[in-house]
Design a protein around this motif. Structure first.
Motif, PDB file in Angstrom:
ATOM      1  N   SER A  38       0.826  -1.210   0.000  1.00 21.13           N
ATOM      2  CA  SER A  38       0.000   0.000   0.000  1.00 21.13           C
ATOM      3  C   SER A  38       0.860   1.259   0.000  1.00 21.13           C
ATOM      4  CB  SER A  38      -0.916   0.011   1.220  1.00 21.13           C
ATOM      5  OG  SER A  38      -1.581   1.268   1.338  1.00 21.13           O
ATOM      6  N   PRO A  39       0.458   2.287  -0.762  1.00 17.14           N
ATOM      7  CA  PRO A  39       1.185   3.562  -0.748  1.00 17.14           C
ATOM      8  C   PRO A  39       0.973   4.351   0.543  1.00 17.14           C
ATOM      9  CG  PRO A  39      -0.792   3.756  -2.095  1.00 17.14           C
ATOM     10  CD  PRO A  39      -0.674   2.292  -1.711  1.00 17.14           C
ATOM     11  N   LEU A  40       0.107   3.868   1.431  1.00 17.04           N
ATOM     12  CA  LEU A  40      -0.218   4.601   2.652  1.00 17.04           C
ATOM     13  C   LEU A  40       0.767   4.346   3.786  1.00 17.04           C
ATOM     14  CD1 LEU A  40      -4.098   4.133   2.702  1.00 17.04           C
ATOM     15  CD2 LEU A  40      -2.768   5.986   1.697  1.00 17.04           C
ATOM     16  N   ASN A  41       1.749   3.479   3.561  1.00 20.49           N
ATOM     17  CA  ASN A  41       2.778   3.196   4.576  1.00 20.49           C
ATOM     18  C   ASN A  41       2.155   2.795   5.914  1.00 20.49           C
ATOM     19  OD1 ASN A  41       4.956   3.860   2.826  1.00 20.49           O
ATOM     20  ND2 ASN A  41       4.584   6.039   3.212  1.00 20.49           N
ATOM     21  N   ILE A  42       1.380   1.736   5.884  1.00 23.51           N
ATOM     22  CA  ILE A  42       0.667   1.264   7.071  1.00 23.51           C
ATOM     23  C   ILE A  42       1.618   0.457   7.954  1.00 23.51           C
ATOM     24  CG2 ILE A  42      -1.227  -0.186   7.867  1.00 23.51           C
ATOM     25  CD1 ILE A  42      -2.484   0.455   5.010  1.00 23.51           C
ATOM     26  N   ASN A  43       1.686   0.827   9.206  1.00 20.76           N
ATOM     27  CA  ASN A  43       2.547   0.150  10.172  1.00 20.76           C
ATOM     28  C   ASN A  43       1.791  -1.017  10.798  1.00 20.76           C
ATOM     29  OD1 ASN A  43       4.332  -0.658  12.128  1.00 20.76           O
ATOM     30  ND2 ASN A  43       4.081   1.166  13.418  1.00 20.76           N
ATOM     31  N   THR A  44       2.077  -2.232  10.341  1.00 20.46           N
ATOM     32  CA  THR A  44       1.349  -3.399  10.829  1.00 20.46           C
ATOM     33  C   THR A  44       1.732  -3.769  12.262  1.00 20.46           C
ATOM     34  OG1 THR A  44       3.005  -4.874   9.856  1.00 20.46           O
ATOM     35  CG2 THR A  44       1.054  -4.366   8.527  1.00 20.46           C
ATOM     36  N   GLU A  45       2.824  -3.198  12.763  1.00 22.53           N
ATOM     37  CA  GLU A  45       3.268  -3.508  14.129  1.00 22.53           C
ATOM     38  C   GLU A  45       2.853  -2.423  15.121  1.00 22.53           C
ATOM     39  OE1 GLU A  45       4.620  -6.414  14.746  1.00 22.53           O
ATOM     40  OE2 GLU A  45       4.443  -6.841  12.592  1.00 22.53           O
ATOM     41  N   ILE A  46       1.967  -1.540  14.724  1.00 25.41           N
ATOM     42  CA  ILE A  46       1.572  -0.426  15.569  1.00 25.41           C
ATOM     43  C   ILE A  46       1.092  -0.897  16.937  1.00 25.41           C
ATOM     44  CG2 ILE A  46      -0.802  -0.401  14.698  1.00 25.41           C
ATOM     45  CD1 ILE A  46      -0.740   2.650  14.923  1.00 25.41           C
ATOM     46  N   GLN A  47       1.465  -0.150  17.958  1.00 23.24           N
ATOM     47  CA  GLN A  47       0.996  -0.396  19.318  1.00 23.24           C
ATOM     48  C   GLN A  47       0.205   0.826  19.777  1.00 23.24           C
ATOM     49  OE1 GLN A  47       1.754  -3.413  21.452  1.00 23.24           O
ATOM     50  NE2 GLN A  47       1.788  -3.958  19.274  1.00 23.24           N
ATOM     51  N   ILE A  48      -0.981   0.578  20.274  1.00 22.51           N
ATOM     52  CA  ILE A  48      -1.873   1.656  20.683  1.00 22.51           C
ATOM     53  C   ILE A  48      -1.569   2.050  22.128  1.00 22.51           C
ATOM     54  CG2 ILE A  48      -4.273   2.368  20.946  1.00 22.51           C
ATOM     55  CD1 ILE A  48      -3.379   1.802  18.067  1.00 22.51           C
ATOM     56  N   THR A  49      -1.279   3.313  22.318  1.00 17.94           N
ATOM     57  CA  THR A  49      -0.981   3.836  23.652  1.00 17.94           C
ATOM     58  C   THR A  49      -1.766   5.131  23.856  1.00 17.94           C
ATOM     59  OG1 THR A  49       0.927   5.075  22.824  1.00 17.94           O
ATOM     60  CG2 THR A  49       1.333   2.839  23.624  1.00 17.94           C
ATOM     61  N   GLY A  50      -1.620   5.696  25.024  1.00 14.44           N
ATOM     62  CA  GLY A  50      -2.255   6.988  25.285  1.00 14.44           C
ATOM     63  C   GLY A  50      -3.144   6.929  26.505  1.00 14.44           C
ATOM     64  N   ARG A  51      -3.346   8.088  27.081  1.00 10.94           N
ATOM     65  CA  ARG A  51      -4.196   8.191  28.263  1.00 10.94           C
ATOM     66  C   ARG A  51      -5.669   8.121  27.873  1.00 10.94           C
ATOM     67  NH1 ARG A  51      -1.404  13.188  31.645  1.00 10.94           N
ATOM     68  NH2 ARG A  51       0.646  12.186  31.996  1.00 10.94           N
ATOM     69  N   PRO A  52      -6.486   7.579  28.745  1.00 10.89           N
ATOM     70  CA  PRO A  52      -7.925   7.533  28.454  1.00 10.89           C
ATOM     71  C   PRO A  52      -8.531   8.922  28.518  1.00 10.89           C
ATOM     72  CG  PRO A  52      -7.505   6.773  30.681  1.00 10.89           C
ATOM     73  CD  PRO A  52      -6.162   6.942  30.033  1.00 10.89           C
ATOM     74  N   PRO A  53      -9.539   9.189  27.690  1.00 11.93           N
ATOM     75  CA  PRO A  53     -10.248  10.471  27.819  1.00 11.93           C
ATOM     76  C   PRO A  53     -10.909  10.549  29.188  1.00 11.93           C
ATOM     77  CG  PRO A  53     -11.419   8.963  26.353  1.00 11.93           C
ATOM     78  CD  PRO A  53     -10.101   8.334  26.634  1.00 11.93           C
ATOM     79  N   THR A  54     -11.051  11.750  29.690  1.00 14.65           N
ATOM     80  CA  THR A  54     -11.574  11.917  31.051  1.00 14.65           C
ATOM     81  C   THR A  54     -13.055  12.254  31.091  1.00 14.65           C
ATOM     82  OG1 THR A  54     -10.898  14.247  30.998  1.00 14.65           O
ATOM     83  CG2 THR A  54      -9.331  12.651  31.923  1.00 14.65           C
ATOM     84  N   MET A  55     -13.612  12.656  29.954  1.00 13.78           N
ATOM     85  CA  MET A  55     -15.021  13.046  29.981  1.00 13.78           C
ATOM     86  C   MET A  55     -15.673  12.797  28.625  1.00 13.78           C
ATOM     87  SD  MET A  55     -16.670  16.712  31.094  1.00 13.78           S
ATOM     88  CE  MET A  55     -15.752  16.650  32.635  1.00 13.78           C
TER      89      MET A  55
END
Length: 352
Positions: free
Chosen positions: A13-30
């Protein structure tokens, strides 16, 4: 093998998709009223598809599979739920909303959704998306808008070419003159020129204003004029992760308030691999209505009408009270029967 074809398409794909992506981040608070309404609408759309398949299909049945918890940001336990969900995405990928099974494999419909041996027997996986439109009315509006813009372009072209302003334009800028002279109903949208800002005479000021009006109508013709099936860019790698584990054919199903359309995940990947299709069959946009996430918008015309009719649901106001006393008002949906096209279901999902 299906999962190998999907992985190959993603890797190319020309979109350069990262198949090894790891989802991180703080949860929304509201949570917000808009988020709660969108969630209710998404849950309603999933139920419309679920009931339609189970009511109209004799040999196959649908099972609810994806996460369906009613917990939202601001609720007790949401932070733990959010973390668990991220861990799930990083481990097995994004679960589809519905799985389709053969009745002969499970005569009692006793599928255990946490049993991998059961999951791999699914014949199809459905990711259900929802849109707040009546598709037939949207198409009629856009067709009318496009026709009006083309008619205005023709009137402006004839006004310029047939009079003294045409002679002035030919003398001042022959390139723009020839573009307008040769334009047809089909090619007005392709016109691209920088509008001059002539002002030394009354005629030149008039010509400048007319060219400005022409550009404004051409801009209308450039706007996306189709409803779309809407996979999120970040989901491609996560959907693939799930497919690589279970090897089940994956489909996107977009539910409007009058109809629903389906397209295979594999076809989406094939379409976006060809840049000739961009702005014609698909576009890639940051969607302010979807938390600013980058979304692939695929013209529903390349999909198949899987629910040819959906009865309008009842909608009611609801209220959620947050811990600190803030009130969120949102909309809930009930009812709204969907009518399954058995031929499309069999040809484009089961036997695809």
């Amino acid at each position: 093998m299906y999962k190998k074809r999907i992985l190959n398409l993603i890797q190319q794909s020309p979109l350069n998709i990262n198949t090894e992506i790891q989802i991180t981040g703080r949860p929304p608070t509201m949570a917000s009223s808009e988020f709660l309404t969108n969630k209710e609408q998404g849950d309603w759309a999933e139920q419309v598809v679920y009931r339609a398949i189970n009511e109209y299909s004799d040999d196959f049945f649908a099972v609810e599979y994806g996460r369906s918890e009613s917990i939202a940001a601001g609720d007790d336990g949401f932070a733990d739920f959010y973390k668990d969900y991220q861990n799930e995405l990083n481990k097995i990928g994004k679960k589809p909303d519905l799985l389709i099974f053969k009745l002969t494999d499970f005569p009692n419909k006793d599928v255990e959704i946490n049993n991998d041996e059961h999951i791999i027997k699914a014949v199809a996986a459905l990711e259900v998306r929802s849109s707040s439109f009546l598709s037939y009315k949207y198409k009629a509006f856009m067709d009318r808008r496009q026709e009006e813009a083309i008619n205005k372009c023709k009137i402006i072209r004839d006004r310029i070419i047939s009079g003294e302003l045409g002679k002035i334009l030919e003398r001042k800028n022959k390139t723009i003159y020839n573009l307008i002279l040769q334009a047809t109903d089909e090619t007005f949208r392709e016109l691209d020129f920088r509008r001059p800002s002539w002002s030394s005479t009354q005629e030149l000021r008039q010509l400048t204003e007319i060219l400005k009006e022409l550009k404004e109508n051409i801009k209308i013709l450039h706007k996306r004029d189709y409803l779309s099936i809407t996979p999120k860019m970040e989901d491609i790698a996560l959907v693939n992760r799930w497919i690589q584990k279970y090897n089940v054919k994956h489909f996107y199903l977009q539910v409007f308030f009058d109809k629903a359309y389906v397209i295979s995940f594999e076809e989406i990947l094939e379409l976006i691999a060809n840049d000739d299709n961009e702005d014609n069959i698909f576009s890639i946009e940051r969607d302010v209505k979807n938390q600013g996430k980058t979304t692939i918008k695929v013209n529903i015309k390349v999909g198949k009408e899987i629910l040819g009719k959906i009865d309008m649901p009842e909608h009611k106001s609801a209220m959620k009270e947050l811990d600190r006393g803030r009130l969120l008002f949102y909309v809930t949906f009930e009812g709204g029967k969907g009518y399954l096209d058995k031929n499309v279901f069999l040809q484009d999902i089961i036997n695809a």
